[in-house]
Design a protein around this motif. Sequence first.
Motif, PDB file in Angstrom:
ATOM      1  N   ALA A   1      38.980  57.042  24.199  1.00 53.73           N
ATOM      2  CA  ALA A   1      39.458  56.922  25.572  1.00 53.73           C
ATOM      3  C   ALA A   1      39.622  55.441  25.920  1.00 53.73           C
ATOM      4  O   ALA A   1      38.712  54.649  25.722  1.00 53.73           O
ATOM      5  CB  ALA A   1      38.467  57.570  26.543  1.00 53.73           C
TER       6      ALA A   1
ATOM      7  N   LYS B   1      48.759  57.763  32.879  1.00 58.18           N
ATOM      8  CA  LYS B   1      48.494  59.145  33.276  1.00 58.18           C
ATOM      9  C   LYS B   1      47.600  59.805  32.233  1.00 58.18           C
ATOM     10  O   LYS B   1      46.652  60.506  32.560  1.00 58.18           O
ATOM     11  CB  LYS B   1      49.799  59.926  33.408  1.00 58.18           C
ATOM     12  N   HIS B   2      47.899  59.515  30.995  1.00 61.21           N
ATOM     13  CA  HIS B   2      47.131  60.124  29.915  1.00 61.21           C
ATOM     14  C   HIS B   2      45.713  59.584  29.847  1.00 61.21           C
ATOM     15  O   HIS B   2      44.777  60.283  29.479  1.00 61.21           O
ATOM     16  CB  HIS B   2      47.855  59.851  28.586  1.00 61.21           C
ATOM     17  N   GLU B   3      45.558  58.312  30.243  1.00 58.14           N
ATOM     18  CA  GLU B   3      44.258  57.669  30.086  1.00 58.14           C
ATOM     19  C   GLU B   3      43.412  57.636  31.355  1.00 58.14           C
ATOM     20  O   GLU B   3      42.238  57.287  31.309  1.00 58.14           O
ATOM     21  CB  GLU B   3      44.442  56.241  29.555  1.00 58.14           C
ATOM     22  N   SER B   4      44.007  57.955  32.492  1.00 55.07           N
ATOM     23  CA  SER B   4      43.228  57.979  33.734  1.00 55.07           C
ATOM     24  C   SER B   4      42.006  58.865  33.526  1.00 55.07           C
ATOM     25  O   SER B   4      42.122  59.975  33.013  1.00 55.07           O
ATOM     26  CB  SER B   4      44.081  58.559  34.869  1.00 55.07           C
ATOM     27  N   CYS B   5      40.869  58.362  33.909  1.00 55.63           N
ATOM     28  CA  CYS B   5      39.669  59.150  33.641  1.00 55.63           C
ATOM     29  C   CYS B   5      39.540  60.311  34.601  1.00 55.63           C
ATOM     30  O   CYS B   5      38.835  61.268  34.337  1.00 55.63           O
ATOM     31  CB  CYS B   5      38.427  58.264  33.677  1.00 55.63           C
TER      32      CYS B   5
END
Lengths: 816, 416
Positions: B166, B339-343
Amino acid sequence: MSKQVTLTIDGKSVAVPDGLNVVDAAKMAGIEIPVFCHHPKLEPVGMCRMCLVEIGRPVRDRATGQFVIENGAPKIQFMPKLETACTNKVEEGMVVLTQSAKVADGQRGTLEFLLTSHPLDCPVCDKGGECALQDLTMAHGPGKSRFIFEEKMHLAKMIPLGELIYLDRERCIQCARCIRFQDEIAGDAVLEFEDRGRTMQIISRSEPGFDSIFSGNTTDICPVGALTTTDFRFRARPWELGAAPSICAQCPVGCNITLNTRREAMTNGEIVVKRVMPRQNEEVNEIWICDKGRFAYHYADGKQRLTKPLVRKDKKLARASWDAATKIAAENFLKEKKDFVILASGRLSNEDLFNLKTLADHAGGKAYLYSHMAGGELTALVGVGAGTNFGAMGQGTTIVVVASDLYQEAPVWYLRVKQAKERGATLIVLNPRATKLDKYASFTERYEYGDEAKAVHDLTKNGETAEAVLKASNVVVLYGSEGLGVAGSQSLATACAKLLNENGFAGKSNNGLIGVWERANDQGAWEMGFTVEDDLAKALKGKAVYIVGADPVNDDPKLASALAEAEFVAVQDVMETATTEIADVVLPAQAFTEREGTFTSGERRVQRFYPAVPVTGESKPDFAIAAQIARNMGVILEGMSAVVVFDLLAETVKSFEGLNYARLAEVEAQLPVAGRSDMYYSGTTYANKHGLGAHLSGAATRGEKVSIPRVQKEAVPHPKDNELLAVPVNQLYHRGTTMMTAELLHERIGAASVSLHPDAAARLGVQAGQTVNVSFNGTSGAAVVKLDDSIDEGIALVPRSMGIAIREPVAAKVKA
Amino acid sequence: MSHILLRHREIPDINQLSVYKKNGGFAAFKNAVMKMKPNEVTDVVKNSGLRGRGGAGFPTGMKWSFIDNKNWPHYIVANADESEPGTFKDREIMEGNPLQFLEGLAIGCYAVGAQVAYIYLRGEFWELGASLDAKIAEMEEAGLLGDKLFGTDYSLRIYTHLGAGAYICGEETALLESLEGKRGQPRVRPPFPPAVGLYGKPTIINNVETFTNVPMIMANGAEWHKSIGTTDSPGVKIFSLSGRVRKPGNYELPLGTTFRELIYTHGGGVQDSRKVKAIMPAGASSSLILVDDDKILDTPMDYASVRTLKADLGSASIIVVDDTVSMDWLVNKTVHFFKHESCGKCTPCREGTYWMSRISERIHDGAATRADVDLLLNVAKQMQGKCLCALGEFSTMAVVSGIERFRKDFDNAVKA
Ligand SMILES: Cc1cc2nc3c(=O)[nH]c(=O)nc-3n(C[C@H](O)[C@H](O)[C@H](O)COP(=O)(O)O)c2cc1C
Ligand code: SF4
Ligand code: SF4
Ligand code: SF4
Ligand code: FES
C-alpha cells in the motif's frame, strides 16, 4: 474538580474542564458542531472531517511565554486550514469559529462527498427519521448533488454480520464508530474494515458472525442506516413509535430502557412493543444495553399470554371470574394455614413482593424466593450504599469478582467493571476457570470448586491481593453462584460480607457487597425478607403453594414431582407455562410492560418502570392479585395503586425509608448530552426524563450494628471414579421460559452443553461437538461436549436453565 | 565527481562488509558511539543542513532533536516503502550500497538513544529484505550491532519488516500502524512521532536516502556537507529521472543542479528530440510544472527554487512530459493511482478521489463537457486542506495544476 480552561466559541466565553476536545466543549456550552465519526464515549479519530472549524490560538512571546497583547487583547493566530474540532483539545485563550462562511463551506463539502456514494434510500431505510446523515444534510448540506447518479458505486445491501445485525454497505459512511465501540467499550474486537479507499467495508471477523453480546449498541451509534437489527429491520418507522421509559427485567443490573411501541394492523390493531432502546443513566448503564435486554422482550406480547383466571374443574382448567378464582385460592390457603407457602421470583416488582411477603406474614405462611442463590440477607445488610456509582470508580477502588462470569451473568456490569479497571481501579477475579473478565484483571486467582469461601478468606492473607484489598479506599465485591447452590452461595456470601465488614468496606457509597443474582429484582425480594430454601422440593411437598412468576415444573423434574404431591397449587404468571398446566388455580398477571412498579437492582438502586402497552385481557398487576386473595383471607392489603403500595413499603422496610415515586423520578443532567435532538452526537439512545432511581440505605449508614455469622463450610460431593463433579455455571442466553420466546436468539442459545477438560474428554472417549448423556440423582439429559482446558480434569461444567436441572454441584456420569 | 551515496558505481563490491570497511565504513559509527555524546551527533547533523529525502525536506537534525527524552524507549524507523511513482532511488542504495545506509541508520539510533530500529520495506522488496537481513547478521557477527557495542553500554538491534502493498504505508504514521500489525491508515497528527510514535513511544522516521547521507557527514563534517549544493538545500540528491527522456535512471547530483543539466547532460535529452512540455518533480504527487518558456529548465533543483515554479521538489523523482502527451491523459493516470491508493479513512480523499476518477475518465473518454472540467477542478479544490493526511492533498496536485496550467488540453478532450 479538574482544571478549568476558558476559551471563546463563536464569541461566547466558555469555561470547561481541561482535556476536553473542542466538539465536547462546545456541546457543553450548547453549541453544536456537526459530527459523524466522533462519539463522546469513544476516542476521537478525525476520520469523517465533518467537524471542521476555524481554530485560533493566542500567540505567546517566545522569551516570556506570556500572551502577546495587541489592541488590549491577546493576539490570536488562526491556522490557514480548517481543523477538526474532535481531535483538538481545548486550550486557554483558544478562539473557535463554528459559524463562519469558511466552516459552512467545509461542512457543505464533506456532506457533498459523503452523499456522492450514498444510496439515499431513506424511504425504505430504518434509520430514516433518526438519521444523523439526514439531519446534518438538512442543516448543513448542499441542496443538490453535482455527482452523476449513474456513477454511484453499488454495494451489497443485505449482509448479515451475524443473525442479529444486518449491514447495508451502501449506506455505511465508514465512520468506524461500530468498530471502535466493539474495541474500546465492549472489548469484543470482532468488527474490522476490509479493503481500502472507496471500497473499504465493514466485516465481522468472528465465528459466529458479530460474536458479541453488545452488538445491538452499534445500531444506536451508527450515524446512518448501515447497521440495523434483524428484530426491528423493516418493522416500523421511528416517527410512528411511542416511547415509554422502563427498566430491563433480564438481569440484576437494571439497565434503563425505553420501550418503543406502535399500534399496528399486523397484530390486529393492538399496541405492541417494537423495540427496546437504551435510556441514559450514566450511573447504571450509560447509554448501552446488552443484546439479551434488547432482543428478549417478546414474551410480553407472546401468543401464550394468560388472559383470564382459570380454575381446575373435572381435571381441566376452565375460565373463572376473578372473584371465584381468588376465593378458591384463599380458601385453600386458609385451610392449610401453617402449610401455606408462597414461592415468588425476582421477576416481580418490589410492590408485588411486598404484598406477597405481608400476606405470608399475616397468614402465618412461608415466603420463599425462587432462586438457587443465597446470601441476600447479607447484601441487604452490607450491600453497596447510597451514592454508589460504577462510573466514578477508578484509582483507589478495588473490585473483587468471585464465582461469577460477569460477561454472561450481568453484561453491563462487565462493561462497568472493565472501565473502572481502565480508569485505574484494581480488579481481582476469583474463579476456578478462565472467564472473559480475566483479561482485565489485575490479579486472577483460581480455586477449586467448593473452596469459594476459602478463596475469599485468603484474599487478605496473601501479599499482593491483601494489599490491594486492605489498602484500598473503596472495596466492592461482586459474588455469584457459579458452581454453587443455596448452601455454597450462603457460605460464600458470608465470607464476602465478613471481609467487607471487618475491614470497614460495608454498606457505604462505592463499598459493599453485590449479588450477581439470577433475576432483576432478587435483591428487592431479599430486602422484603424473602428467603431461599435449600431443599425446595421438600418445602413444597404436601403444601398449599402460591407460585408467582416462576416455572419450577419446567425447570426441575424434582420440583415437578414435589408439586404433583402438593395439596393445592395456585399459579400466577403472565404466560402459560408447564407450571400453570398443573395448577388448581391460574391467575393471569400483567407483564411489566403493561403496568407501573419498581425494581431493586443488584447495586440496591430502586428504579421505576412505567406502562408502555395496554393490558392483556383481564390480567392484573401481581400486587393487586395478591391483595385480592389476601382480602378473601381476611388480610387487608393495598390492591389499587402501586404508588400507595410503595409508600407503605417505604414505611415498613427500613432500607426503603424516605423513598417515594416522586423521588425515584428525579433526574440530574447527564453527560454526554443524549436524546432525540442530539442523535447525531450520542446516537439514538433516549435521554432520561423519568428518573435515575435512588439507592436503598445500608445498615451501616443507618447506624445499626452489623454482625456477620460464622462461615459454614459447605460439603462438596465427592464423585466416584467413574463420575465427574458436575458444577452449574450461568449462561446469558439460556432456555428459560421467557428467553425462548425470543426466536431471534435461538441460534445463540444453542443446545445444552457440558464442558470438559480435553483430557477428561479423551478419557471418556468423547469429542468436542459430540452429544453425550449427563446424569445425576435420577435426572439425565443430552448435552453437546465443549472443551475447556482451564478447568480441572474432574469437572464437568453444566449451564443452568439449558434443559439439565442442576441446582448445585453434584456427582454426575457423562456417557457417550 | 565521485559519488557520495551511490558509491557502488565506483567501488565494486562495496556491499561487502570487508570492502565497505576498507573504504572507511563504520569508522563514523564507531567514533560516534565511543567518542561522542548523542546530542553531539545530532548537532553535527543539524549543522550540516541535511534535509529529509523522503519528500517533505524537513531538517533532519532538527527532527532528531525533537525526540521526547522524558519517555522511553525510543525507536528509529527507516522508511523504505519507496512507493511514489517514478521514485526508485532507495532501492538502488539498498541494493548497491546497503552498508552505508545501515551505518547511517545506526548512527541515527545512537543520536536519539534508540536501541531498536526497524526498516519498513515495501512488500515487493522481499528480496531486498532478505539481503538486508543477511547484512544485519554479518554486522552482528562483526560486533557492529548487538549488545554493548565497542565496549560501551550502548546496544542496538535492527529488524526489517515487509509491508503488504500500500502506497499509504509510506506516510509515516500509517507506516507505524502497519508496523504495529494494524491497518495501514494514518494517525491524526499531532502528536508527531518524535513524541508519540511506534507503540506510543518517541520515534524518529527518516527516509533511506536521508540515513545514507549521515556516515559521510559524520566522517567529513558539517561544513563539508554544506559546501555541496545550495545554502537552502545542502548536499547531494539522487534524482530519479523518468518519463520521455532518452536515459532514465538515478543521477546523484548536488542539490541546485538545473533541470536542463539533469535532462540534457545526464538524461540524454528528450526522446525523439521533442520539447519538454511539463515536469513532475515529485512523482505522481507533483504539481505539473508548466514549461512554456525554455528558461524554466534553468531553474535549479533545490527545495526553494522549485517552489518558485509553484511545485515541490518532494522526493525528486523527475518525470519529464513532452509535447506528445495530453494532460487530460496524465491527470487521469494520477487520479486513478490515488483513487486506488486512498486508504479510505477520511471522507474527502475516499470520496473525492473516487469522484475525480469518474470525471477525469469521462473527460479522457471524450464523453464530458467543459462544465465537467470545471467540476473536476472544483472537486479537487473542495478536497484541499481538508484531508487527514497528505495523500489526499497530493491527489489534487496534478488535477489543479493540470487544469489551471494546461486548460487547453482538457477543452480539446471534451465535447463542447
Ligand atoms: C502518501 C505518502 C507517501 C509517502 N511515501 C513515502 C515513501 O515511500 N518513502 C519515504 O521515505 N517517505 C514517504 N513519505 C514521507 C513520509 O511520511 C515521511 O515524511 C518521511 O519518511 C520522513 O523522512 P525524511 O524526513 O527523511 O524525509 C510519504 C508521505 C505520504 C504522505
Ligand atoms: S442512512 Fe439516513 S440518509 Fe441514508 S438512506 Fe438511511 S435515512 Fe436516508
Ligand atoms: S456501519 Fe455505521 S457505524 Fe459502522 S462504519 Fe459504517 S456508518 Fe459507521
Ligand atoms: S487523505 Fe486519503 S490516504 Fe490520507 S487518511 Fe484520508 S483517505 Fe487515507
Ligand atoms: S472528523 Fe471530527 S467528527 Fe469526524
